[in-house]
Each structure stands twice: as C-alpha cells, then as structure tokens.
Design a protein around this motif. Sequence first.
Motif, PDB file in Angstrom:
ATOM      1  N   GLN A  61       0.836  -1.196   0.000  1.00  0.00           N
ATOM      2  CA  GLN A  61       0.000   0.000   0.000  1.00  0.00           C
ATOM      3  C   GLN A  61       0.873   1.249   0.000  1.00  0.00           C
ATOM      4  OE1 GLN A  61      -2.898  -0.136   3.114  1.00  0.00           O
ATOM      5  NE2 GLN A  61      -4.007   1.644   2.318  1.00  0.00           N
ATOM      6  N   VAL A  62       1.941   1.215   0.812  1.00  0.00           N
ATOM      7  CA  VAL A  62       2.863   2.356   0.847  1.00  0.00           C
ATOM      8  C   VAL A  62       3.414   2.604  -0.550  1.00  0.00           C
ATOM      9  CG1 VAL A  62       5.085   3.174   1.733  1.00  0.00           C
ATOM     10  CG2 VAL A  62       3.516   1.958   3.258  1.00  0.00           C
ATOM     11  N   TRP A  63       3.800   1.530  -1.231  1.00  0.00           N
ATOM     12  CA  TRP A  63       4.399   1.680  -2.562  1.00  0.00           C
ATOM     13  C   TRP A  63       3.357   2.201  -3.560  1.00  0.00           C
ATOM     14  CZ3 TRP A  63       4.381   0.537  -7.702  1.00  0.00           C
ATOM     15  CH2 TRP A  63       5.596   0.718  -8.390  1.00  0.00           C
ATOM     16  N   ASP A  64       2.177   1.594  -3.541  1.00  0.00           N
ATOM     17  CA  ASP A  64       1.144   1.958  -4.516  1.00  0.00           C
ATOM     18  C   ASP A  64       0.688   3.409  -4.377  1.00  0.00           C
ATOM     19  OD1 ASP A  64       1.213  -0.518  -5.616  1.00  0.00           O
ATOM     20  OD2 ASP A  64      -0.638  -1.256  -4.692  1.00  0.00           O
ATOM     21  N   GLU A  65       0.727   3.903  -3.137  1.00  0.00           N
ATOM     22  CA  GLU A  65       0.178   5.241  -2.917  1.00  0.00           C
ATOM     23  C   GLU A  65       1.254   6.295  -2.715  1.00  0.00           C
ATOM     24  OE1 GLU A  65      -2.463   4.674   0.360  1.00  0.00           O
ATOM     25  OE2 GLU A  65      -3.746   3.313  -0.801  1.00  0.00           O
ATOM     26  N   GLY A  66       2.516   5.861  -2.594  1.00  0.00           N
ATOM     27  CA  GLY A  66       3.570   6.798  -2.226  1.00  0.00           C
ATOM     28  C   GLY A  66       4.211   7.516  -3.396  1.00  0.00           C
ATOM     29  N   ASP A  67       4.991   8.555  -3.070  1.00  0.00           N
ATOM     30  CA  ASP A  67       5.790   9.243  -4.082  1.00  0.00           C
ATOM     31  C   ASP A  67       7.105   8.474  -4.271  1.00  0.00           C
ATOM     32  OD1 ASP A  67       7.220   9.764  -1.810  1.00  0.00           O
ATOM     33  OD2 ASP A  67       6.741  11.906  -1.744  1.00  0.00           O
ATOM     34  N   ALA A  68       7.992   9.025  -5.091  1.00  0.00           N
ATOM     35  CA  ALA A  68       9.230   8.312  -5.431  1.00  0.00           C
ATOM     36  C   ALA A  68      10.038   7.947  -4.181  1.00  0.00           C
ATOM     37  CB  ALA A  68      10.073   9.154  -6.384  1.00  0.00           C
ATOM     38  N   ALA A  69      10.142   8.894  -3.249  1.00  0.00           N
ATOM     39  CA  ALA A  69      10.953   8.649  -2.046  1.00  0.00           C
ATOM     40  C   ALA A  69      10.331   7.551  -1.189  1.00  0.00           C
ATOM     41  CB  ALA A  69      11.087   9.938  -1.244  1.00  0.00           C
ATOM     42  N   ALA A  70       9.018   7.628  -1.014  1.00  0.00           N
ATOM     43  CA  ALA A  70       8.316   6.624  -0.209  1.00  0.00           C
ATOM     44  C   ALA A  70       8.441   5.248  -0.869  1.00  0.00           C
ATOM     45  CB  ALA A  70       6.852   7.001  -0.053  1.00  0.00           C
ATOM     46  N   ARG A  71       8.390   5.250  -2.192  1.00  0.00           N
ATOM     47  CA  ARG A  71       8.509   3.978  -2.912  1.00  0.00           C
ATOM     48  C   ARG A  71       9.876   3.351  -2.704  1.00  0.00           C
ATOM     49  NH1 ARG A  71       5.365   3.981  -8.709  1.00  0.00           N
ATOM     50  NH2 ARG A  71       3.298   3.901  -7.755  1.00  0.00           N
ATOM     51  N   LYS A  72      10.932   4.161  -2.811  1.00  0.00           N
ATOM     52  CA  LYS A  72      12.292   3.634  -2.619  1.00  0.00           C
ATOM     53  C   LYS A  72      12.421   3.000  -1.238  1.00  0.00           C
ATOM     54  CE  LYS A  72      14.390   3.914  -6.369  1.00  0.00           C
ATOM     55  NZ  LYS A  72      13.941   2.659  -6.932  1.00  0.00           N
ATOM     56  N   LYS A  73      11.866   3.680  -0.249  1.00  0.00           N
ATOM     57  CA  LYS A  73      11.956   3.196   1.124  1.00  0.00           C
ATOM     58  C   LYS A  73      11.188   1.878   1.260  1.00  0.00           C
ATOM     59  CE  LYS A  73      11.498   4.981   5.727  1.00  0.00           C
ATOM     60  NZ  LYS A  73      10.412   5.586   6.495  1.00  0.00           N
ATOM     61  N   ALA A  74      10.009   1.838   0.671  1.00  0.00           N
ATOM     62  CA  ALA A  74       9.194   0.622   0.742  1.00  0.00           C
ATOM     63  C   ALA A  74       9.891  -0.533   0.030  1.00  0.00           C
ATOM     64  CB  ALA A  74       7.817   0.877   0.129  1.00  0.00           C
ATOM     65  N   GLU A  75      10.566  -0.221  -1.086  1.00  0.00           N
ATOM     66  CA  GLU A  75      11.270  -1.276  -1.816  1.00  0.00           C
ATOM     67  C   GLU A  75      12.341  -1.908  -0.950  1.00  0.00           C
ATOM     68  OE1 GLU A  75      12.646   0.648  -5.407  1.00  0.00           O
ATOM     69  OE2 GLU A  75      10.560   1.069  -5.975  1.00  0.00           O
ATOM     70  N   LYS A  76      13.078  -1.066  -0.239  1.00  0.00           N
ATOM     71  CA  LYS A  76      14.142  -1.572   0.629  1.00  0.00           C
ATOM     72  C   LYS A  76      13.552  -2.467   1.726  1.00  0.00           C
ATOM     73  CE  LYS A  76      18.406   0.044   2.450  1.00  0.00           C
ATOM     74  NZ  LYS A  76      19.093   0.967   3.298  1.00  0.00           N
ATOM     75  N   THR A  77      12.469  -1.989   2.317  1.00  0.00           N
ATOM     76  CA  THR A  77      11.816  -2.774   3.373  1.00  0.00           C
ATOM     77  C   THR A  77      11.339  -4.109   2.825  1.00  0.00           C
ATOM     78  OG1 THR A  77      11.052  -0.681   4.288  1.00  0.00           O
ATOM     79  CG2 THR A  77      10.052  -2.676   5.173  1.00  0.00           C
ATOM     80  N   MET A  78      10.771  -4.086   1.619  1.00  0.00           N
ATOM     81  CA  MET A  78      10.238  -5.327   1.049  1.00  0.00           C
ATOM     82  C   MET A  78      11.346  -6.325   0.736  1.00  0.00           C
ATOM     83  SD  MET A  78       6.958  -4.328  -1.306  1.00  0.00           S
ATOM     84  CE  MET A  78       7.559  -2.841  -2.087  1.00  0.00           C
ATOM     85  N   VAL A  79      12.500  -5.829   0.258  1.00  0.00           N
ATOM     86  CA  VAL A  79      13.625  -6.738  -0.006  1.00  0.00           C
ATOM     87  C   VAL A  79      14.012  -7.447   1.292  1.00  0.00           C
ATOM     88  CG1 VAL A  79      16.072  -6.864  -0.621  1.00  0.00           C
ATOM     89  CG2 VAL A  79      14.532  -5.506  -2.007  1.00  0.00           C
ATOM     90  N   GLY A  80      14.072  -6.696   2.388  1.00  0.00           N
ATOM     91  CA  GLY A  80      14.397  -7.273   3.690  1.00  0.00           C
ATOM     92  C   GLY A  80      13.363  -8.292   4.134  1.00  0.00           C
TER      93      GLY A  80
END
Lengths: 237, 141
Positions: A197-216
Amino acid sequence: MFKVLDSAVPIACWSCSIGHNDSTLFCPHCSKIQPPPGGDYFSVFGLEPRLGLDLPALEHEFHRLSRKVHPDRFARAGENERQWSLADTALLNDAYRTLKDPLHRTEYLLKLEGAEIGPDLSAESAAADGKDRKDPSRVPADLLEEVFELNMQLEEMRMARKMGETDAGLQPSLEQAKRRFDGLLVEVDQNLRIQWQVWDEGDAAARKKAEKTMVGLLDRRRYLSNLVRDVTETLGA
Amino acid sequence: MAYSDKVIDHYNNPRNVGQLDKSSTEVGTGLVGAPECGDVMRLQIRVNPETQVIEEAKFKTFGCGSAIASSSLATEWIKGRTVDDAMAIKNTDIVKELSLPPVKIHCSVLAEDAIRAAIGDWKKKNGAAETAQATTVAVAH
C-alpha cells in the motif's frame, strides 16, 4: 492521438503503420495481432506497475486476452501472425502467472525497480571481483542465531532417529518452534501487504523506502519458509 | 547439477567441523547467512595473541554441498595464516579451487564473509581501534 507511457516505446503497427505503445497484444487502430510487446507484465494487461491488484479483474482480463490470442484463431492467418499468436500466448501466460501470485508479483516489481533479489541475481552480482555484492548483514543477527540453533536441533533429532532413539524432549520443542515460525511467516506477509500500500500510494521517495523494506522482508521470508519446510520434514519423518 | 570432485570430497569429508569456545578472547566467531537460499554458516577462529596466527579454525554450515565445501576449504586455508593474511582470501580463490558454477558463487561469497566476520569479531574483542579498521575493510568489499 495516442498516449505514450513512460515505460512503453511507441512502435508502428506492421499492418496499418499507425504508431502505438509497445505494450499491447493488438493494434488499437486496426485490431491486428502484434508481436510480443516489449513492455512489462503489467502493461500487457493495460496496468501501471502496482502491488495491490484486483485479482478477479486480472483473471477476467487474462481469459479475455487468452481467447483473443489463441493460436486456433490464427490457424489460417499468415506465418507471422501464427507465430505471434504463439509467442503472445506464452507471454500472456508468464505475465498472468507472475502477477497473480503475491510473492512473485512483489519480486517481479522489485526487479523492475532495480532491486537485487532472488538467487539468480545474487549469483551474478557476487561474480567476478566481488563488486556490487549484497550487504551480508541484511538479515538481522538474531534471526541468523535462531536459524542456526534450530538447524542444530533438527540435526540432533535426525541423528537420534538414525540411532533408533526417540528424544522425547526434542519433539515438543520442534513443534513449538514450527508454530512460532508459522506465526512469523504470517507476520511477514502482513507487513508485506502494508508495504504494498505504501508503494502503490507513495511518491518516489516513499517507494524507494518501501522497496528496501520489502527486499528485507522477502529475505526473512525465505529463511522462515525454509525452516518451516525442514521442521515439517523432520517432524513427519 | 554435477558437483566437482573437490566439492564432493569436502562434502563427504568436511575438514574442521565443530565449534570453539565462543566466550574466549582468543576466539572470533562469524555467523553469516545467504538469504537467497536460506543457508547459514558459522566459522570460528582461535588466534594466538602473540603471533596473530590463526591456530585453529572450525565451521558448521547448514546448506548445500557447495556451501559446506566452501566453508570447509576456508577453514583449511586460514589455518596457519596470520589474521591479515587470512583477510586476503577472496571468494574468487574459492570459486577457482572448487570449480563452482555461476549459480553457486554466492556460497563462496558466504565463506569469505564468514572469514571476515570471524576476524572482525576477534578484533572487536581485542581492541576497539582495530574494529574500525575491520569495518572499513568489510565495507570496501
């Protein structure tokens, strides 16, 4: 005229020569079948990359497109169109299989975004001079300790079995561990959904952060599911 | 997939399996994991405080044959070397020695990481000044 997505390259239709996005299976102008598009799996279904998907709608669209590209419909078409119907069908199947599964979809999107995940990528990144290698401390130390300890217990139990002994104390502790790891898996999956949800609704910065969290989270998930598999095997042996 | 003879040899007769006393100041412990495949590897060293030579090395690995062979080989190679010498071992050396295929290269990376983690732990126990150095080295790779 036509809308060009950032990710899609406009190409000219082989039949009517009008330009369209390289993401559709059929020309939007003359409706002729096209060679397998070069866009991502999402664009095959006319979607922007996102993690929360309407699965019934995706399935419906998959069936609709499958019927349209089915090779039976092109049995009497020209050689190119026959080949494209086969290739498009294969692509459509791959795209659907990947997107309908939550984990495959997440991994696929993360790879699209350039994240390093999965066994194949790590093998390449670790190759040669060892540059670009992944951060070895990505997995929390306490989880590693736990994985190691549980593996020791599993080994102990297998050895005891081999010697014809039954260790009464080990069985309950393994069963307890399995329940706990099952619970942790559920937790990881819940956290993944939050990040979707964070990724789908977030801006570029929020998406990058969510991507890192998801990889973990995916790394953690891999350890946990391997453990659950091994524990289940040992308990069932 | 076919394993090389050397991998099979290390897998069937792993060298230096076991553990050392984690609490000893002469012992460094490295516990590392490969999230891709879920492997875990523990590598321990006992260092002579006078000479800085690694006198004993033990490992325990839960993982595929290549991961076990990589860590087994790593303990063989670091035994008798000084700490600084052991840091020079590269995963590519392990790949060459064991003829690891591309999909198993991460096993050698894991072994190299384990050596570095064990040495890092030993340095941490034996003076903070060297820890900073160890961290820098680890980051540079």
